[in-house]
Design a protein around this motif. Sequence first.
Motif, PDB file in Angstrom:
ATOM      1  N   LEU A 131       0.830  -1.203   0.000  1.00 24.39           N
ATOM      2  CA  LEU A 131       0.000   0.000   0.000  1.00 24.39           C
ATOM      3  C   LEU A 131       0.866   1.254   0.000  1.00 24.39           C
ATOM      4  CD1 LEU A 131      -2.592   1.685   0.367  1.00 24.39           C
ATOM      5  CD2 LEU A 131      -2.405   1.256   2.824  1.00 24.39           C
ATOM      6  N   ALA A 132       1.854   1.299   0.884  1.00 24.41           N
ATOM      7  CA  ALA A 132       2.725   2.477   0.954  1.00 24.41           C
ATOM      8  C   ALA A 132       3.440   2.695  -0.365  1.00 24.41           C
ATOM      9  CB  ALA A 132       3.730   2.312   2.098  1.00 24.41           C
ATOM     10  N   GLU A 133       3.912   1.612  -0.975  1.00 26.33           N
ATOM     11  CA  GLU A 133       4.598   1.730  -2.260  1.00 26.33           C
ATOM     12  C   GLU A 133       3.619   2.167  -3.352  1.00 26.33           C
ATOM     13  OE1 GLU A 133       7.461   1.900  -5.074  1.00 26.33           O
ATOM     14  OE2 GLU A 133       7.689   1.705  -2.897  1.00 26.33           O
ATOM     15  N   THR A 186       3.494   6.516   6.502  1.00 23.15           N
ATOM     16  CA  THR A 186       3.095   6.573   5.098  1.00 23.15           C
ATOM     17  C   THR A 186       2.799   7.989   4.621  1.00 23.15           C
ATOM     18  OG1 THR A 186       2.137   4.353   5.284  1.00 23.15           O
ATOM     19  CG2 THR A 186       1.425   5.687   3.411  1.00 23.15           C
ATOM     20  N   PHE A 187       2.120   8.789   5.448  1.00 22.79           N
ATOM     21  CA  PHE A 187       1.664  10.108   5.018  1.00 22.79           C
ATOM     22  C   PHE A 187       2.436  11.267   5.641  1.00 22.79           C
ATOM     23  CE2 PHE A 187      -2.220   7.370   4.823  1.00 22.79           C
ATOM     24  CZ  PHE A 187      -2.342   7.345   3.449  1.00 22.79           C
ATOM     25  N   GLY A 188       3.273  11.003   6.649  1.00 16.70           N
ATOM     26  CA  GLY A 188       4.020  12.081   7.279  1.00 16.70           C
ATOM     27  C   GLY A 188       3.323  12.615   8.517  1.00 16.70           C
ATOM     28  N   GLU A 189       3.564  13.884   8.823  1.00 15.55           N
ATOM     29  CA  GLU A 189       3.043  14.473  10.054  1.00 15.55           C
ATOM     30  C   GLU A 189       1.613  14.997   9.864  1.00 15.55           C
ATOM     31  OE1 GLU A 189       4.594  14.176  12.814  1.00 15.55           O
ATOM     32  OE2 GLU A 189       6.456  13.415  11.963  1.00 15.55           O
ATOM     33  N   ALA A 190       0.760  14.693  10.836  1.00 18.44           N
ATOM     34  CA  ALA A 190      -0.620  15.177  10.802  1.00 18.44           C
ATOM     35  C   ALA A 190      -0.719  16.529  11.494  1.00 18.44           C
ATOM     36  CB  ALA A 190      -1.548  14.167  11.479  1.00 18.44           C
ATOM     37  N   GLU A 191      -1.756  17.272  11.142  1.00 14.12           N
ATOM     38  CA  GLU A 191      -1.967  18.594  11.738  1.00 14.12           C
ATOM     39  C   GLU A 191      -3.079  18.595  12.786  1.00 14.12           C
ATOM     40  OE1 GLU A 191      -2.729  21.182   8.454  1.00 14.12           O
ATOM     41  OE2 GLU A 191      -0.605  21.331   7.912  1.00 14.12           O
ATOM     42  N   GLU A 192      -4.008  17.623  12.679  1.00 10.77           N
ATOM     43  CA  GLU A 192      -5.170  17.662  13.561  1.00 10.77           C
ATOM     44  C   GLU A 192      -5.798  16.272  13.634  1.00 10.77           C
ATOM     45  OE1 GLU A 192      -8.432  21.012  13.745  1.00 10.77           O
ATOM     46  OE2 GLU A 192      -9.062  19.516  12.272  1.00 10.77           O
ATOM     47  N   VAL A 193      -6.430  15.979  14.767  1.00 12.57           N
ATOM     48  CA  VAL A 193      -7.173  14.734  14.914  1.00 12.57           C
ATOM     49  C   VAL A 193      -8.504  15.022  15.592  1.00 12.57           C
ATOM     50  CG1 VAL A 193      -6.017  14.185  17.122  1.00 12.57           C
ATOM     51  CG2 VAL A 193      -7.149  12.371  15.814  1.00 12.57           C
ATOM     52  N   TYR A 194      -9.537  14.347  15.118  1.00 12.94           N
ATOM     53  CA  TYR A 194     -10.847  14.406  15.759  1.00 12.94           C
ATOM     54  C   TYR A 194     -11.281  12.966  16.005  1.00 12.94           C
ATOM     55  CZ  TYR A 194     -15.815  15.033  16.576  1.00 12.94           C
ATOM     56  OH  TYR A 194     -17.059  15.002  17.130  1.00 12.94           O
ATOM     57  N   ALA A 195     -11.638  12.647  17.263  1.00 18.79           N
ATOM     58  CA  ALA A 195     -11.897  11.258  17.617  1.00 18.79           C
ATOM     59  C   ALA A 195     -13.175  11.106  18.429  1.00 18.79           C
ATOM     60  CB  ALA A 195     -10.718  10.690  18.405  1.00 18.79           C
ATOM     61  N   PHE A 196     -13.683   9.896  18.386  1.00 20.63           N
ATOM     62  CA  PHE A 196     -14.830   9.477  19.193  1.00 20.63           C
ATOM     63  C   PHE A 196     -14.473   8.161  19.854  1.00 20.63           C
ATOM     64  CE2 PHE A 196     -18.402   6.523  19.475  1.00 20.63           C
ATOM     65  CZ  PHE A 196     -19.281   7.214  20.298  1.00 20.63           C
ATOM     66  N   GLU A 197     -14.829   8.000  21.136  1.00 20.04           N
ATOM     67  CA  GLU A 197     -14.566   6.741  21.826  1.00 20.04           C
ATOM     68  C   GLU A 197     -15.739   6.398  22.732  1.00 20.04           C
ATOM     69  OE1 GLU A 197     -11.162   4.427  24.503  1.00 20.04           O
ATOM     70  OE2 GLU A 197     -11.002   6.587  24.194  1.00 20.04           O
TER      71      GLU A 197
END
Length: 333
Positions: A131-133, A186-197
Motif C-alpha cells: 500500500l505504501a509503495e 506513510t503520510f508524514g506528520e498530521a496537523e489535527e485529529v478528531y476522535a470518538f470513543e
Amino acid sequence: MIKTAVIGCGGMGNIHADRYMSMPEAQLIAVCDINGEAAERLGLLAGVKYYLTAQEMLEREKPEVVSIAVPTYLHVPMVRLAADYGAHVICEKPLALTSAEAEEAVRYCNGKGVRLFVGHVVRFFPAYSQLAEGIRQHGGGGGGIYHAKRAGSHPGQVQEWFRDPALSGGVIVDLMIHDIDYIRGTFGEAEEVYAFEHRTETMNYASATFRFGNGTLAQLEAFWGYPGAFHTAFEYAGAEVIISGGTPDGESVHIRRAAASGSAPGFVETPASVLLKDPYYEELEHFLRCIASGAEPKVTAEDAVQAVRWAEAAVSSGATGLPVKLDAKGGIL
C-alpha cells in the motif's frame, strides 16, 4: 549468533521465542515470566532455561538482546532493567502508556548505550508495505482519503488488565496505535485529529480522523468486543487510484487505477501479491540485523514515541468531543 531472551511468556512472548528459535542469526537462551506455569511451558517447549524474575535471568544469562512482551504498564520498568544489564531491547507496542514515559525510555536506553526497538509490526505486513509503495507510485503526495479498521474480541476476556485504561491505554493506545504508526510512516506528520470513543465493560470502540498537510484524511477505527473473528481492512482513494486490502488477503492488495485517456472508461484493477513471509519473523530479523550493522530500523524509537503522542491526542479528542491540533513533533497544541 546473537544471544536473545524473552521477558513475558504469553501470546507475544511465545511468538518472539518461536521466531528466534528459527533464525540462523539468533540463539534463544532463556525466557522469563512471573507466572511459573507459563514460564515453564515455554522454557520446556523452547528447550531453554526459564526464570520467574527478569533480574535473575539477566544476571545469570547475560543476553545481548531482550524481547519485552509483558503488559503495557510494565514496559518501561522492564526496558530500564534490560538496559541496566547492557542488553539491546525489542519492546512490544505501545512503548509506553504516555509520551512522557516513552521519551524517558528512549533517553534511558541512549544513556546506557543500548538500542531500543519497538514492535510496530504492521509496517512489516506485505499488504501494508505494498500500500505504501502504491501510494508513492500513484501520486499520493496530492492527497487522498484513507480508511482502516481492525476489530476483534475484547482482550479483557483473557487478561483482565486490558479493561483498565490506566493499565492498557484502552483500544486507541493498544490497538489503534498499529494504524496510527502506519499512517504517520506513510503520510508524514498530521496537523489535527478528531476522535470518538465509547467504552463499556464488554466493548471499547473508537474512531479517529487525522488531517494531514497535503490534504489527506486518514480515518481509523478500532473495536474491542466485536462479535466475530478478528479482522482488518484498509482502502486508500486518490485522484487516480484506489488501493484496498486486509484480511483474509493479508499478503496482497488490489490496485484500481484510472484508465488512461482514450482507453476504456472506469478503472483497471491490478491484483498485487507476494509470497507470504511471516511479518513477526521479518520484523525481529530486521531489528537483529540493525544491531549487527548499526543501521537505522524501518521503525525507530522516535517513531514509537510519536505514535504514543498521536494516540494521546486521539484519546484527548475522544474525551472532549473537540478536534485536537498537533504540533510539528506530534504533541498536543
